[in-house]
Structure formats: structure tokens, C-alpha cells
Write a protein that holds these residues in place. Sequence first.
Motif, PDB file in Angstrom:
ATOM      1  N   ASN A 137     -18.549   5.423  19.132  1.00 12.38           N
ATOM      2  CA  ASN A 137     -18.833   4.462  18.397  1.00 12.38           C
ATOM      3  C   ASN A 137     -20.448   4.737  18.335  1.00 12.38           C
ATOM      4  O   ASN A 137     -21.269   4.671  19.000  1.00 12.38           O
ATOM      5  CB  ASN A 137     -18.981   3.673  19.933  1.00 12.38           C
ATOM      6  N   VAL A 138     -21.053   5.867  17.851  1.00  9.29           N
ATOM      7  CA  VAL A 138     -22.607   6.057  17.628  1.00  9.29           C
ATOM      8  C   VAL A 138     -22.799   6.563  16.138  1.00  9.29           C
ATOM      9  O   VAL A 138     -21.948   6.704  15.670  1.00  9.29           O
ATOM     10  CB  VAL A 138     -22.878   7.151  19.062  1.00  9.29           C
ATOM     11  N   PRO A 139     -23.413   7.037  15.810  1.00  8.71           N
ATOM     12  CA  PRO A 139     -24.187   7.516  14.455  1.00  8.71           C
ATOM     13  C   PRO A 139     -24.142   8.950  15.044  1.00  8.71           C
ATOM     14  O   PRO A 139     -24.231   9.041  15.692  1.00  8.71           O
ATOM     15  CB  PRO A 139     -25.251   6.490  13.545  1.00  8.71           C
ATOM     16  N   THR A 140     -23.749   9.251  13.681  1.00 11.25           N
ATOM     17  CA  THR A 140     -23.588  11.130  13.150  1.00 11.25           C
ATOM     18  C   THR A 140     -24.587  11.367  12.174  1.00 11.25           C
ATOM     19  O   THR A 140     -24.243  10.785  11.406  1.00 11.25           O
ATOM     20  CB  THR A 140     -22.304  11.156  13.651  1.00 11.25           C
ATOM     21  N   ASP A 141     -24.495  12.718  12.087  1.00 13.88           N
ATOM     22  CA  ASP A 141     -24.614  13.598  11.091  1.00 13.88           C
ATOM     23  C   ASP A 141     -24.105  13.208   9.652  1.00 13.88           C
ATOM     24  O   ASP A 141     -24.286  13.176   8.657  1.00 13.88           O
ATOM     25  CB  ASP A 141     -25.397  14.837  10.671  1.00 13.88           C
TER      26      ASP A 141
END
Length: 145
Positions: free
Chosen positions: A58-62
Motif C-alpha cells: 500500500n505505497v506508491p511505486t515507480d
Amino acid sequence: MSLVIRNLQKVIPIRRISLRRRIEILQKILNVQQFDLGVICVNNKNIQVLNSTYRQKNVPTDVLSFPFHENLKAGELPQPGYRDEYSLGDIFLGVEYIYQQCQENGEDYYSILTNLLCFGPTNCAVNSNLFISPDSKGSDSVSSL
């Protein structure tokens, strides 16, 4: 075949013509220009939803890649039997996250974007993993594209 680039965010500017040229160069280098490819640029919120849904992170990624063909070995290109199977899949770029990482690390946004684009089609073409999120640092070899 076709290359579809969609910018579904308004946070970070995208140079679509430059992006298209870089992707087309990568497709030629990888010898996959006969395959369809989708590149979708999204903000942190949307990449986080995808990352949470499909990777339980549950985190943004590239970058998240969704290969069309499964069970390919490294270095193996798809062998489609029908016209509808000439697809590499879709690549979601978390451009807001990428931009923030570049600002923090003093890196050039467009060079890193190119590096991640190089990874994405490669992953869609030759990797059986559903999703990969590479470290955007350390891939300087294609920054001149």
C-alpha cells in the motif's frame, strides 16, 4: 503495431512526443516493434491503488508492468499464434513518484523515465513475473536515449 500512451494525471508534465520516440527506439532495440504496447502515466494515488491491489503493498511505486504473455523465460520473445496475441501488455508509470525520487536524488527526470521505460517493455516481453518495481537508481546505461 500500435503504441498507446495515456497520461491520466495532471501533476507532472509529460513530453509525449519525446516519450513516444524513446519508446519506439527501445522497441527497435528489443526487436519487439511488431507487438502492441500500452504506457499509462498515473499519479501517486492511482499507482498506490494498483500496487496495493496486485502486490499487496500500500505505497506508491515507480513502475508496474502487466505482461500479456505468461510463463516466458528470460530472453524469450512471445510466439503469438493469432493477431490478437501480438501484445506485450501494459506499463503503468508512477510519474509523480518518479519525479519526487528524482528531485530527492538529484537525478534527471526524463533520463530516469527512459530507464524505466527500457525496463518495462523488457519485462513485458521476457519476464513471467506479473509485476516488477525496479530501483530507479543505478540504471544509467540507457540515459542517453
